[in-house]
Design a protein around this motif. Structure first.
Motif, mmCIF file in Angstrom:
data_model
loop_
_atom_site.group_PDB
_atom_site.id
_atom_site.type_symbol
_atom_site.label_atom_id
_atom_site.label_comp_id
_atom_site.label_asym_id
_atom_site.label_seq_id
_atom_site.Cartn_x
_atom_site.Cartn_y
_atom_site.Cartn_z
ATOM 1 N N THR A 150 -7.489 0.210 11.605
ATOM 2 C CA THR A 150 -8.190 0.263 12.897
ATOM 3 C C THR A 150 -9.575 -0.369 12.837
ATOM 4 O OG1 THR A 150 -9.094 2.464 12.412
ATOM 5 C CG2 THR A 150 -6.991 2.374 13.585
ATOM 6 N N ALA A 151 -10.129 -0.537 11.630
ATOM 7 C CA ALA A 151 -11.484 -1.089 11.520
ATOM 8 C C ALA A 151 -11.503 -2.352 10.665
ATOM 9 C CB ALA A 151 -12.450 -0.042 10.965
ATOM 10 N N ASP A 152 -10.387 -3.075 10.631
ATOM 11 C CA ASP A 152 -10.354 -4.387 9.973
ATOM 12 C C ASP A 152 -11.561 -5.197 10.464
ATOM 13 O OD1 ASP A 152 -8.143 -6.718 8.886
ATOM 14 O OD2 ASP A 152 -9.679 -7.408 10.277
ATOM 15 N N VAL A 153 -12.329 -5.769 9.521
ATOM 16 C CA VAL A 153 -13.612 -6.388 9.899
ATOM 17 C C VAL A 153 -13.470 -7.602 10.818
ATOM 18 C CG1 VAL A 153 -14.899 -5.540 7.901
ATOM 19 C CG2 VAL A 153 -13.691 -7.734 7.744
ATOM 20 N N GLN A 154 -12.261 -8.133 10.937
ATOM 21 C CA GLN A 154 -12.081 -9.248 11.874
ATOM 22 C C GLN A 154 -11.284 -8.823 13.112
ATOM 23 O OE1 GLN A 154 -10.849 -12.851 9.787
ATOM 24 N NE2 GLN A 154 -12.747 -12.894 8.638
ATOM 25 N N VAL A 155 -10.188 -8.119 12.893
ATOM 26 C CA VAL A 155 -9.307 -7.770 14.022
ATOM 27 C C VAL A 155 -9.962 -6.738 14.948
ATOM 28 C CG1 VAL A 155 -7.047 -6.819 14.654
ATOM 29 C CG2 VAL A 155 -7.245 -8.351 12.691
ATOM 30 N N ARG A 156 -10.850 -5.890 14.384
ATOM 31 C CA ARG A 156 -11.495 -4.864 15.202
ATOM 32 C C ARG A 156 -12.153 -5.443 16.449
ATOM 33 N NH1 ARG A 156 -16.216 -2.225 16.326
ATOM 34 N NH2 ARG A 156 -16.081 0.032 16.535
ATOM 35 N N TRP A 157 -12.665 -6.660 16.332
ATOM 36 C CA TRP A 157 -13.328 -7.304 17.463
ATOM 37 C C TRP A 157 -12.438 -7.363 18.705
ATOM 38 C CZ3 TRP A 157 -18.117 -8.446 18.692
ATOM 39 C CH2 TRP A 157 -18.340 -9.310 19.762
ATOM 40 N N LEU A 158 -11.126 -7.418 18.480
ATOM 41 C CA LEU A 158 -10.183 -7.573 19.597
ATOM 42 C C LEU A 158 -9.961 -6.261 20.354
ATOM 43 C CD1 LEU A 158 -7.548 -9.876 17.904
ATOM 44 C CD2 LEU A 158 -9.551 -10.521 19.239
ATOM 45 N N GLY A 159 -10.520 -5.181 19.885
ATOM 46 C CA GLY A 159 -10.443 -3.903 20.584
ATOM 47 C C GLY A 159 -11.810 -3.598 21.149
ATOM 48 N N PRO A 160 -12.659 -2.907 20.455
ATOM 49 C CA PRO A 160 -12.312 -2.184 19.234
ATOM 50 C C PRO A 160 -11.556 -0.905 19.564
ATOM 51 C CG PRO A 160 -14.622 -1.837 19.766
ATOM 52 C CD PRO A 160 -14.088 -2.801 20.791
ATOM 53 N N GLU A 161 -10.513 -0.639 18.726
ATOM 54 C CA GLU A 161 -9.727 0.589 18.864
ATOM 55 C C GLU A 161 -9.177 0.763 20.270
ATOM 56 O OE1 GLU A 161 -11.115 4.062 16.468
ATOM 57 O OE2 GLU A 161 -13.024 3.012 16.446
ATOM 58 N N LYS A 162 -8.695 -0.309 20.832
ATOM 59 C CA LYS A 162 -8.118 -0.196 22.177
ATOM 60 C C LYS A 162 -7.157 -1.328 22.445
ATOM 61 C CE LYS A 162 -12.069 -0.263 24.346
ATOM 62 N NZ LYS A 162 -13.047 -0.446 23.247
ATOM 63 N N HIS A 165 0.842 -1.203 0.000
ATOM 64 C CA HIS A 165 0.000 0.000 0.000
ATOM 65 C C HIS A 165 0.879 1.256 0.000
ATOM 66 C CE1 HIS A 165 -3.814 -2.184 0.664
ATOM 67 N NE2 HIS A 165 -2.998 -3.088 1.212
ATOM 68 N N ALA A 166 0.271 2.371 -0.404
ATOM 69 C CA ALA A 166 1.026 3.621 -0.555
ATOM 70 C C ALA A 166 1.065 4.403 0.755
ATOM 71 C CB ALA A 166 0.393 4.477 -1.648
ATOM 72 N N VAL A 167 2.227 4.942 1.050
ATOM 73 C CA VAL A 167 2.415 5.781 2.230
ATOM 74 C C VAL A 167 1.351 6.876 2.285
ATOM 75 C CG1 VAL A 167 3.999 7.378 3.379
ATOM 76 C CG2 VAL A 167 4.889 5.382 2.175
ATOM 77 N N GLU A 168 1.144 7.530 1.151
ATOM 78 C CA GLU A 168 0.234 8.677 1.119
ATOM 79 C C GLU A 168 -1.194 8.255 1.463
ATOM 80 O OE1 GLU A 168 2.377 7.714 -1.181
ATOM 81 O OE2 GLU A 168 3.878 9.308 -1.213
ATOM 82 N N ASP A 169 -1.617 7.086 0.988
ATOM 83 C CA ASP A 169 -2.968 6.611 1.295
ATOM 84 C C ASP A 169 -3.125 6.287 2.777
ATOM 85 O OD1 ASP A 169 -3.686 6.847 -1.342
ATOM 86 O OD2 ASP A 169 -3.397 4.718 -1.806
ATOM 87 N N LEU A 170 -2.080 5.717 3.363
ATOM 88 C CA LEU A 170 -2.175 5.315 4.768
ATOM 89 C C LEU A 170 -2.138 6.517 5.709
ATOM 90 C CD1 LEU A 170 0.053 2.118 4.605
ATOM 91 C CD2 LEU A 170 -2.394 2.194 5.146
ATOM 92 N N CYS A 171 -1.748 7.676 5.192
ATOM 93 C CA CYS A 171 -1.751 8.905 5.998
ATOM 94 C C CYS A 171 -3.087 9.644 5.926
ATOM 95 C CB CYS A 171 -0.609 9.833 5.578
ATOM 96 S SG CYS A 171 1.016 9.221 6.074
ATOM 97 N N THR A 172 -4.135 8.973 5.430
ATOM 98 C CA THR A 172 -5.482 9.553 5.455
ATOM 99 C C THR A 172 -6.333 8.765 6.454
ATOM 100 O OG1 THR A 172 -6.364 8.047 3.781
ATOM 101 C CG2 THR A 172 -5.310 10.084 2.991
ATOM 102 N N ALA A 173 -7.461 9.365 6.844
ATOM 103 C CA ALA A 173 -8.376 8.673 7.757
ATOM 104 C C ALA A 173 -8.839 7.348 7.158
ATOM 105 C CB ALA A 173 -9.571 9.563 8.075
ATOM 106 N N ALA A 174 -9.099 7.355 5.848
ATOM 107 C CA ALA A 174 -9.560 6.120 5.197
ATOM 108 C C ALA A 174 -8.481 5.045 5.273
ATOM 109 C CB ALA A 174 -9.941 6.403 3.748
ATOM 110 N N GLY A 175 -7.236 5.434 5.046
ATOM 111 C CA GLY A 175 -6.132 4.492 5.150
ATOM 112 C C GLY A 175 -5.961 3.979 6.561
ATOM 113 N N GLN A 176 -6.031 4.907 7.503
ATOM 114 C CA GLN A 176 -5.927 4.521 8.914
ATOM 115 C C GLN A 176 -7.009 3.511 9.272
ATOM 116 O OE1 GLN A 176 -5.613 7.891 11.691
ATOM 117 N NE2 GLN A 176 -6.943 6.789 13.126
ATOM 118 N N ARG A 177 -8.218 3.710 8.752
ATOM 119 C CA ARG A 177 -9.325 2.802 9.104
ATOM 120 C C ARG A 177 -9.181 1.418 8.487
ATOM 121 N NH1 ARG A 177 -13.556 4.453 12.008
ATOM 122 N NH2 ARG A 177 -14.972 2.910 11.166
ATOM 123 N N THR A 178 -8.421 1.274 7.413
ATOM 124 C CA THR A 178 -8.184 -0.095 6.931
ATOM 125 C C THR A 178 -7.494 -0.904 8.032
ATOM 126 O OG1 THR A 178 -6.021 0.443 5.933
ATOM 127 C CG2 THR A 178 -7.966 0.609 4.506
#
Lengths: 428, 428
Positions: free
Chosen positions: B89-101, B74-87
């Motif tokens: 922080t909001a992974d549809v499987q891993v999110r369960w382990l937080g969420p966001e914590k 993935h591109a550095v520039e994309d990951l520096c956006t909220a949408a990139g960050q959410r790929t």
């Protein structure tokens, strides 16, 4: 005293994502279990699990291993006290990774539930009975009152539990005869089309259910249309619940519920981010008597539940059996709910959650809340075949479990088949 | 666009527990780092870490690996956006382990900070300058507004950041000449005896510090005695802060602070459980103008900070650079603090936290809060020698960092020496 002599953890995953089962506004998971087996010298074993959503189950397994040294070589009886629980939840190094939340709380849940399962098996009792028959002092000693004394003192907890001895025999007879009310979530996943929702709802009505939960949080027009379909099928008297899985912001939740209250939902579940106590309180204030706010399946610990209750943020408290640090932590939560007069309807579904929480609700009825009024245990008809003592449902109600333990022992052949990554189902 | 071609994670641990450094009411740790290195085809690398307390560092390392597929390719520039960050922080499987914590948020922090470090290196700028010089629209696009719009809208955020362009040059000149105020936490760990506290305080005064933090949360008589020693050494004009590391219940916190306010603390940090927004609010109400409540080092995400601000629970907001999901999440928190007019004093210490947060405070001063009034960056004099671009302190103030990046690149020889479990220091 019974020493725990060994701990094994299994990474078990069921490939549910492909089927659309369990899909909602925010999760698309392969239902999985971080599965813990405890050994003792005399041969009795204890079984516990924490439910995860697929990817990352290896992380909770790693967390179990990081806490193992607090378990192996220690006595079951000691670990069933608040002090024993805190050796795990307040480890001076691992605590930093929570504290008391996320992966490490879930790992603690798997471990401590296995400990309580082992204790129940040693006593030859199902967990609900072990708890319900414990002296008040033993139950109070199992509750970690750290950081909740501003809401519930040990003395208040003891009074609630002593009160639960009045009429105990009558309630036990009632529960034995009538079981516990349940509701089904199997009808309205977002992954299902309208026809599947309609036919599943119709079948669930035939199966005796009178309470149904649908997922919301997609486009609001879709939510409204699906709510109409389900309400039409179940009739005006049945209960309809809605679950947004945290997808809405606070303002959006209030606006969308202004439309959805037309279908008379009993509750709206997870209307916004699970950490947002004040947000849930704002939504509950806006909805007033029209609809109860419900949350809890990802609430990490007793401190979060305490605040939800203090803020008047919820009308329904949805404890989860293994998101938090096991039976002792749930005890704290049930007692807090009783203190504040809020209804407990546990979260279930996933893998083994129905098996777990039936015990909690029967105990809550017998010894804490003393009421089934408005109370229901979630029921999802998935994956029960993998357990040695699966839940039994009759006429839409949970039947009182009879076998010793906490009911989440997996069949050995299921462990072999679904172990990740080496099991045959993952190598087809 | 620059593609990330590889990710490596190192488990690095420093044996600090034995020395009593970093001991407080609740932690006794081997300061550790889940250390992430990102590769690109052209050779520039990115470096990020999350700080942990020893045992369990392998869990955050596992979490980094579980999220790696959202980064590599993935591109550095994309990951520096909220949408990139959410790929992430909001992974549809891993999110369960937080969420966001917890573990998964911390792993996201290590990864996303490495991404931002890489971006700053590609631009040839220290991170504070990269951020401070970004157009308002780019900064707003980096903020995940999900679940905070009831407190801060994108338009409000843009107005704050546009305001930060006024007088920018003047502030930059001031920061270049005077640096940023700091305080030292190295004088008052619970593991130190009275004489060590006294001599360290005396030395810190000589080194130019005029603000000092002590740990409290032991027996209250000990806390009172140590506060007296430090206040006597630093004189009435210097700032004294106190840190209870969450050990008190709400009622105990209020009672103990009634005694400790005699020593005129600027703030009381983590007076109770970090999850207890309402508890912090009750303590702040009880203390009123006499002492500010401070917290944040284990606050998991923007939703927690939002509530602390909405509830009036804190006078000091202590953002952490890697407890949360990296630079984008911290941006949200700095903007929320500015909206509510609350002072930000970042949490530091540990491993690399001072290196990180100096960038955040300089950026906050230059573009967000536009003030150094009452603001300080924590300084702990441990482990800086392991970094290629360590913090520089002059007269008790942080000197503006000059080298490109986010300053947490570890020296290769430190990685080799302290890698766990294979490094020589763990096999002596």
């Amino acid at each position: 005293m019974t020493l725990i002599t060994g701990l094994t953890v299994h990474d078990v995953r069921f490939p549910t994502a492909a089927a659309g089962d369990g899909s909602d506004a925010i999760n698309k998971g392969d239902y999985s279990a971080t599965y813990v087996v405890l050994d003792t010298a005399e041969g009795t074993q204890g079984f516990g699990l924490t439910f995860t959503n697929g990817r990352g189950n290896e992380i909770t397994c790693a967390a179990v291993r990081a806490l193992e040294h607090h378990v192996v070589g220690h006595a079951v009886e000691d670990l069933c006290t608040a002090a024993g629980q805190r050796t795990i939840t307040a480890d001076v190094q691992v605590r930093w990774l929570g504290p008391e939340k996320g992966v490490v709380a879930m790992a603690a849940g798997a471990i401590l539930n296995a400990v309580w399962d082992l204790r129940a098996r040693l006593d030859g009792k199902p967990l609900w009975r072990l708890l319900a028959e414990l002296p008040t002092a033993d139950l109070v000693a199992a509750v970690d009152f750290n950081h909740i004394t501003d809401a519930l003192s040990p003395e208040e907890a003891a009074a609630i539990l002593d009160g639960g001895l009045d009429g105990y025999g009558e309630r036990l007879a009632y529960a034995t005869e009538h079981g516990f009310p349940s509701y089904t979530t199997s009808v309205g996943w977002l992954g299902y089309d309208d026809e599947k929702v309609r036919s599943l709802t119709r079948q669930a009505v035939k199966d005796g259910f009178d309470a149904f939960k649908m997922k919301v949080g997609g486009p609001i027009e879709d939510d409204v249309r699906r709510a109409g379909i389900i309400r039409a099928e179940i009739g005006p008297a049945a209960r309809l619940m809605m679950d947004a899985n945290q997808v809405w912001d606070v303002g959006v939740a209030i606006a969308n519920m202004e439309r959805l209250v037309a279908f008379e939902p009993y509750w709206i579940e997870e209307p916004t981010h699970a950490d947002d106590v004040l947000g849930h309180a704002a939504i509950q204030r806006a909805l007033g008597e029209r609809c109860k706010v419900a949350t809890g399946e990802v609430a990490a610990n007793r401190v979060i539940f305490k605040q939800l209750l203090q803020a008047g943020a919820i009308g329904i408290m949805q404890v989860d059996a293994c998101r938090v640090a096991g039976v002792g932590e749930v005890l704290a939560e049930l007692l807090l709910a009783a203190k504040f007069g809020v209804t407990v309807c546990p979260h279930a579904g996933g893998v083994g959650l129905c098996e777990y929480v039936q015990h909690l609700s029967f105990f809550d009825y017998l010894r804490v809340s003393r009421s089934m009024e408005g109370r229901m245990v979630e029921y999802v008809d998935h994956l029960h075949e993998h357990f040695t003592d699966p839940v039994r449902i009759a006429n839409g109600r949970y039947v009182l479990p009879e076998r010793p333990g906490y009911s989440v022992e997996l069949r050995p052949e299921s462990i072999a088949q679904y172990s990740f990554p080496e099991g045959p189902v993952w190598n087809a």
